[in-house]
Scaffold this active site. Structure first.
Site, mmCIF file in Angstrom:
data_model
loop_
_atom_site.group_PDB
_atom_site.id
_atom_site.type_symbol
_atom_site.label_atom_id
_atom_site.label_comp_id
_atom_site.label_asym_id
_atom_site.label_seq_id
_atom_site.Cartn_x
_atom_site.Cartn_y
_atom_site.Cartn_z
ATOM 1 N N GLU A 6 81.175 38.377 40.324
ATOM 2 C CA GLU A 6 80.588 39.174 41.413
ATOM 3 C C GLU A 6 79.333 38.469 41.950
ATOM 4 O OE1 GLU A 6 77.323 42.148 41.727
ATOM 5 O OE2 GLU A 6 78.773 43.131 40.400
ATOM 6 N N HIS A 7 78.476 38.008 41.035
ATOM 7 C CA HIS A 7 77.280 37.280 41.475
ATOM 8 C C HIS A 7 77.654 36.011 42.253
ATOM 9 C CE1 HIS A 7 73.626 38.965 39.244
ATOM 10 N NE2 HIS A 7 74.598 39.823 39.002
ATOM 11 N N GLU B 194 68.943 39.843 34.050
ATOM 12 C CA GLU B 194 69.443 41.194 34.316
ATOM 13 C C GLU B 194 69.759 41.896 32.994
ATOM 14 O OE1 GLU B 194 72.819 41.306 36.937
ATOM 15 O OE2 GLU B 194 72.967 43.488 36.857
ATOM 16 N N HIS C 192 81.568 40.518 36.022
ATOM 17 C CA HIS C 192 80.248 40.689 36.631
ATOM 18 C C HIS C 192 79.664 39.360 37.108
ATOM 19 C CE1 HIS C 192 75.757 41.007 36.096
ATOM 20 N NE2 HIS C 192 75.984 41.894 37.046
#
Lengths: 479, 448
Positions: free
Chosen positions: B75-76, B152, B72
């Site tokens: 991905e950022h 997040e 993840h």
């Protein structure tokens, strides 16, 4: 599933012809992306929608788009029957809407659900501040769509509001209110509308409150239905694989069966609230921050200018000023957005952000500063040119699905917008000047008169982190 | 209230024919480049737009303890620049083109997408190819972005009781397989993640031979072949680490967990370790479990809603779900919130859920109920075609699970082949105590 950012909803746009427009003004001249140079500079092609409209004999306005590619049909009724019409009986509009589908004199809730589902049809309801919605999605083969439409007509025109079902839904609502007491974003939103709207009908939550819900009686639901779910207070949107003739027949069938009555009166304009900062103590990790003012109503002449001004400020995720400064350069939040929500009366202008509690004061101060600077100095020429390009480029995305089209027809019908309002909006946007944006911003946003709500814990505060410095030239390497 | 006679009701609907098959299958093409990049193109000419999704076969189930959250986090960082692009530049270019773009990460995949006017597709492909081949990964940007990711996590998990409960539930539900790793990563792993970890991750997994490009929209195969070759063909294939299937113990034993959370109402989750379409020996079991999920929670007439919510009024809400399309062994999960206004306890709701499962084990569903569930499934496949994004997503999920998108074309037949007896025997096989995990979420105030 983790998502980097919740996608912002598409613009409500209808494809209509707009002449070509150059991409050259703001395109990064030094970009190494070679395909940008090959790009066609004309406005992209769009799906042209042939929106047809007429009135039924019983007084319902119909909006119809034939779309034959998929063997399906969407039908949506919109009524001016939202929570702004319910007076002090908070939650009545939504409870009434929920209970349509819970039974008619002919069928009970189980039979209705079984019959729709045996046809593969979907029946849906929705209730908001301005409007209430009843909709049906069905396969378009006649032997499936005919009984589905027949059942839909029966269910929505002959609801009998069984007392047992009302009590059950009341209990479910009370349970959801309990849950919401521990959700900081919900606490913040609810407090914001109360602060912003005072005694106006938009102030209370559409779902009602734990005081009002238990007191609502069957007769009130029946009366609310009879008054507001009438043929003159409704618009019907139809999209899918059916002919104009079929659409007319369906519209007559439904409209004829609805109660007769008159269109509801329009919601009055709210009073401008005083500047406030309400803090609600809550034991979360993050503080939720909302900053707001009254914005504009649907059909306001400054809509185009404010829409584009907001896109630049914080209206479309990455690349907006707020997202760049608050998330990208300083890592303060997962998401920050600003929006104008035009409603029948003045809807809110809102900025929302959440950050770790020890940076909440620094973040709030910084957002206030960014907004003040923006209202004072306005956007740059380059920002305006980019926003125009963005609006032009996103145009084709809006009419891609039947679901998107039916949503557009619903908005056009409910807010009484001209069929070509988006064509007009597109033309207005392309002609906007910096001067118009600056004037609209100064007329509608007063940074020293914001209504602010924060929900989070009181903890020792940290200063604003330094921004990351971005090099002009990318430093790429293979690895 | 007046009840209609059942007979008239049956008569009214007995004469109509039920939906039996979905719309004709859309035109779909598949090809591969020499470097192993697989490309699937589906034509949808309703509007002049296109969605491009690049799916990588890597997600949080490829991670190891101590290094959770890498898929993840990378991905950022894919938005922070590559050889042709500065940090954030791809987003700014796509924004000016009017595109809608984003990315998502799950246990089995990391995917990036752009939705845009069809004549602008090449820009999206060129930028996607650039960050596959030459991601920059600057450390200063990472130090800011890891703070965004922690925000997040606070928003989605730490401050959201349902998110926190599900994270702990999964951690216990998968004792053997890597599906116990939360996709966003544990906070203590985010604290110690470094840019070097991410460089290694990109180096290990981001190769054309570990990706599937899915394009759906108003396009022709030939133009796509030209564009994809132009931008992706020069990227060399690389050796990818061996990714082993997340296999779970068939019967790990009965597990129970109680959490005290910042919640006002108690709630319950009841899960069972079950295979997926990819791992099952008998695929009939999987389609039977999918139909069971629809029988329990496929709509307003489904059993959980009609029995537990409306008839017995035991729950304020209840649901059932099953992910049949994961690359490893999966879970079948039920959840419920008791009707506290009627004084119903968590224990009685738990019993009621088990009663529903026992009913499936003892009594085969009626033909009428099965027909209704099939009608819903068939209609849903037509409705799914209204969104090009959903079409692309379904294809990408199947492919990254190690299945083929072609399954979509025979899916209705697979489901139609399932009998009432198949459903009964799947219920008997899988809904057992030794496969079960039960979670009670209670308000913090009730902590003993």
């Amino acid at each position: 599933m983790m998502q980097r950012l919740i996608s912002f909803s598409l613009l409500l746009v209808i494809g209509l012809s707009i002449s070509g427009c150059s991409l050259s003004t703001t395109q990064p001249q030094d970009s190494k992306i070679t395909s940008l140079q090959r790009l066609n500079v004309d406005a992209p092609a769009r799906r042209i929608l042939d929106i047809q409209t007429w009135q039924t004999a019983s007084g319902t306005t119909v909006f119809f788009v034939q779309s034959d590619e998929l063997p399906m049909l969407d039908l949506q009724l919109t009524f001016a029957a939202g929570s702004s019409q319910e007076g002090a009986a908070y939650g009545l509009a939504q409870l009434t809407n929920f209970l349509i589908g819970a039974g008619t004199n002919k069928y009970n809730a189980d039979q209705i659900a079984q019959a729709f589902e045996a046809l593969g049809a979907e029946f849906n309801q929705g209730s908001y501040r301005d409007m209430a919605i009843l909709s049906l999605r069905t396969l378009s083969t006649a032997e499936l769509s005919q009984p589905a439409v027949e059942l839909f007509a029966e269910v929505i025109t002959r609801p009998n509001f069984p007392v047992q079902a009302i009590q059950r839904v009341q209990n479910q609502l009370l349970a959801s209110f309990e849950q919401q007491k521990k959700i900081p974003s919900h606490i913040a939103n609810r407090a914001l509308f109360a602060q912003l709207y005072g005694t106006h009908p938009y102030a209370h939550p559409s779902a009602g409150t734990e005081q009002t819900i238990p007191r609502l009686k069957r007769q009130q639901l029946a009366d609310f239905y009879q008054t507001y779910y009438n043929a003159h207070n409704a618009q019907l949107a139809l999209v899918g694989n059916l002919t104009r003739q079929d659409a007319e027949a369906i519209a007559e069938q439904i409209s004829r069966a609805l109660p007769q009555g008159v269109a509801a009166s329009k919601t009055p304009q709210p009073q401008t609230p005083k500047a406030t900062h309400l803090h609600i103590e809550f034991p979360s990790n993050q503080t939720h921050i909302l900053l707001a003012q009254l914005g504009i109503e649907r059909g306001h002449p400054d809509y185009a200018a404010l829409f584009i001004a907001n896109q630049i400020l914080g209206g479309s995720g990455f690349g907006s000023r707020l997202m760049e400064e608050v998330r990208e350069k300083r890592g303060l939040t997962y998401g920050i957005y600003s929006s104008f929500s035009p409603m029948q009366a003045q809807g809110p202008f809102t900025i929302s952000v959440q950050t770790r509690a020890e940076l909440s004061e620094a973040t709030l101060g910084f957002v206030r500063e960014l907004l003040s600077e923006y209202v004072q100095n306005g956007p740059t020429e380059a920002e305006l040119a980019t926003a125009k390009q963005e609006f032009l480029g996103s145009f084709p995305l809006s009419a891609a699905s039947n679901a998107a089209i039916v949503g557009q027809l619903g908005a056009i019908g409910f807010y009484d917008l001209p069929l070509n309002w988006l064509e007009t909006l597109m033309q207005d946007v392309q002609q906007l000047t910096l001067e118009q944006l600056n004037t609209a911003l100064r007329n509608h946003i007063q940074p020293d008169a914001l209504v602010v709500v924060t929900v989070g814990p009181s903890v020792p505060q940290l200063p604003l982190p330094e921004p990351v410095i971005r090099n002009a030239q990318p430093q790429g390497h293979q690895h | 209230m007046i009840r209609p006679s059942i007979n008239t009701f049956i008569l009214l609907f007995a004469l109509i024919s039920l939906p039996t098959s979905a719309a004709s299958n859309p035109t779909t093409h598949e090809f591969s480049l020499d470097n192993g990049l697989k490309v699937i193109v589906r034509e949808d000419h309703r509007a002049p737009i296109v969605v491009s999704q690049l799916w990588y076969k890597v997600g949080s189930s490829y991670e190891v303890p101590g290094s959770t959250g890498l898929a993840h986090a990378l991905e950022h960082m894919m938005f922070k620049g590559s050889s042709k692009l500065g940090p954030g530049e791809s987003s700014r270019i796509l924004r000016e083109l009017g595109a809608n773009e984003n990315a998502f990460t799950s246990d089995d995949y990391t995917a990036y997408y752009q939705v845009l006017a069809r004549d602008r597709l090449e820009v999206a492909l060129e930028m996607e190819a650039d960050r596959l081949a030459s991601l920059t990964l600057p450390e200063d940007e990472f130090l800011r972005e890891i703070e965004v990711i922690k925000e997040e996590r606070r928003m989605r998990t730490d401050d959201r009781p349902s998110g926190l409960a599900y994270e702990r539930f999964k951690a216990l539900a998968y004792p053997a397989s890597s599906y116990h790793i939360p996709t966003i990563g544990w906070m203590h792993d985010l604290e110690r993640m470094t840019i070097e970890d991410l460089r290694q991750w990109h180096n290990d997994w981001y190769a054309p031979n570990n990706a599937v490009l899915v394009i759906v929209g108003d396009v022709q195969l030939d133009e796509i072949k030209t564009l994809v070759k132009r931008h992706f063909a020069a990227i060399p294939a690389r050796q990818i680490p061996v990714a082993k299937t997340p296999i779970e113990l068939a019967e790990p034993g009965e597990r129970r967990l109680t959490l005290h959370l910042k919640t006002q109402l108690p709630s319950l989750m009841l899960g069972f370790n079950v295979p997926s379409l990819k791992t099952a020996e008998n695929q009939k079991d999987i389609h039977a479990l999918r139909l069971i999920s629809a029988l329990l929670d496929g709509g307003d007439s489904a059993r959980l809603t009609s029995q537990l919510e409306r008839k017995q009024e035991l729950v304020a809400g209840a649901s059932a779900w099953y992910d049949a399309f994961s690359r490893g062994d999966s879970l079948f999960v039920l959840s419920a919130t008791p009707n506290v206004q009627k004084g119903v306890s968590l224990e009685s709701v738990e019993q009621a859920l088990w009663q529903q499962l026992k009913d499936l084990q003892t009594n085969p569903p009626t033909q009428a109920e099965l027909k209704r569930v099939r009608a819903q499934v068939i209609a849903a496949e037509v409705y799914a075609q209204d969104s090009i994004n959903n079409q692309a997503r379904m294809i990408g999920m199947l492919e990254t699970a190690g299945l083929s998108w072609r399954l979509l074309e025979s899916d209705v037949d697979s489901l139609n082949a399932i009998t009432a007896t198949d459903i009964q025997s799947a219920a008997q096989r899988y809904f057992t105590a030794s496969r079960s995990i039960t979670l009670h979420s209670l308000p913090e105030e009730t902590r003993p």
